[in-house]
Write an enzyme that holds these catalytic residues in place. Sequence first.
Site, PDB file in Angstrom:
ATOM      1  CB  SER A 165       9.502  12.923   5.104  1.00 29.49           C
ATOM      2  OG  SER A 165       8.210  12.561   4.693  1.00 29.49           O
ATOM      3  N   GLY A 222      -4.894  11.478  -3.768  1.00 26.81           N
ATOM      4  CA  GLY A 222      -3.699  10.708  -4.094  1.00 26.81           C
ATOM      5  C   GLY A 222      -3.995   9.332  -4.668  1.00 26.81           C
TER       6      GLY A 222
END
Length: 256
Positions: free
Chosen positions: A85, A167
């Site tokens: 990111s 996740g």
Amino acid sequence: MGRLNRILIGLLARQSRGWYSSGASNEELVNNLVRDGAISSDHVAAVMRRIDRRPFTKTVGGRVAEPREAYRDAPVPIADGATISAPHMHARALELLAPVLKPQSKALDVGCGSGYLTVALALVSPDVKAYGLEHTQSLVDLSTSNVMDAEFQGLLGTNINFYLADGWRGLPDVAPFDAIHVGAAAHSVPQALVDQLKPGGRMVIPVGLPNAPQQLVQIDKRTDGSLHVTQLFGVRYVELVDSAPAFRTKIPFPRR
Ligand code: SAH
């Protein structure tokens, strides 16, 4: 120029150009993130100064970004469907989660990708246990190798741990967590992650569909177990791949 104006100019410039806070080195990048208001606490600045971003730009093929790219305030592709990111997003996530990370707290980093934020969460307070989770073995291996390249190998297996897992399910055997960061956009908030948040804990998660407007959402679990949901700001993340639809949430999308 006043601090507020510098922050506003930084935000506008970032919206239009994307990498306003870029630097030629890690130190310069962090200084520029402070200048532009993405980092507001000395503590988060110190954590980000301790971690050189460049080793974390390595792709699964082994290519490390040139300094110009590594210290740019923009995401860098590291694998199919994965980027490290942008630094300003790491900074914002750390600013939001640092207040709930006390000595010996536990943090979960879902979709840890490069492993950068897992390391950062581990360094926020003394002896924090940070757990990075990925759904492909190649990215678990990449995170592990990056931690060694960045010279945090001493924390591997103790304060920094990586897991191959989904996740949407989180890590029920390790829960509860004081802090949960989700690094990929979920179409809805995974119920399992809400369940794995400790009372008094906080989750930060991008919510929305791929290639559509997404919101960064903060979920605080009060000590009585009730939830306080805050919609923060618009973001753009890769998709939290839905391999387990049974784990979808019943929590309504937050309203202001
Ligand atoms: N915070 C990371 C972001 C990586 S990109 C960084 O800055 O390096 C998002 C990551 O989410 C990708 O690596 C992708 O593999 C992972 N991901 C997507 N769906 C997932 C799922 N269901 N379970 C675990 N990880 C997932």
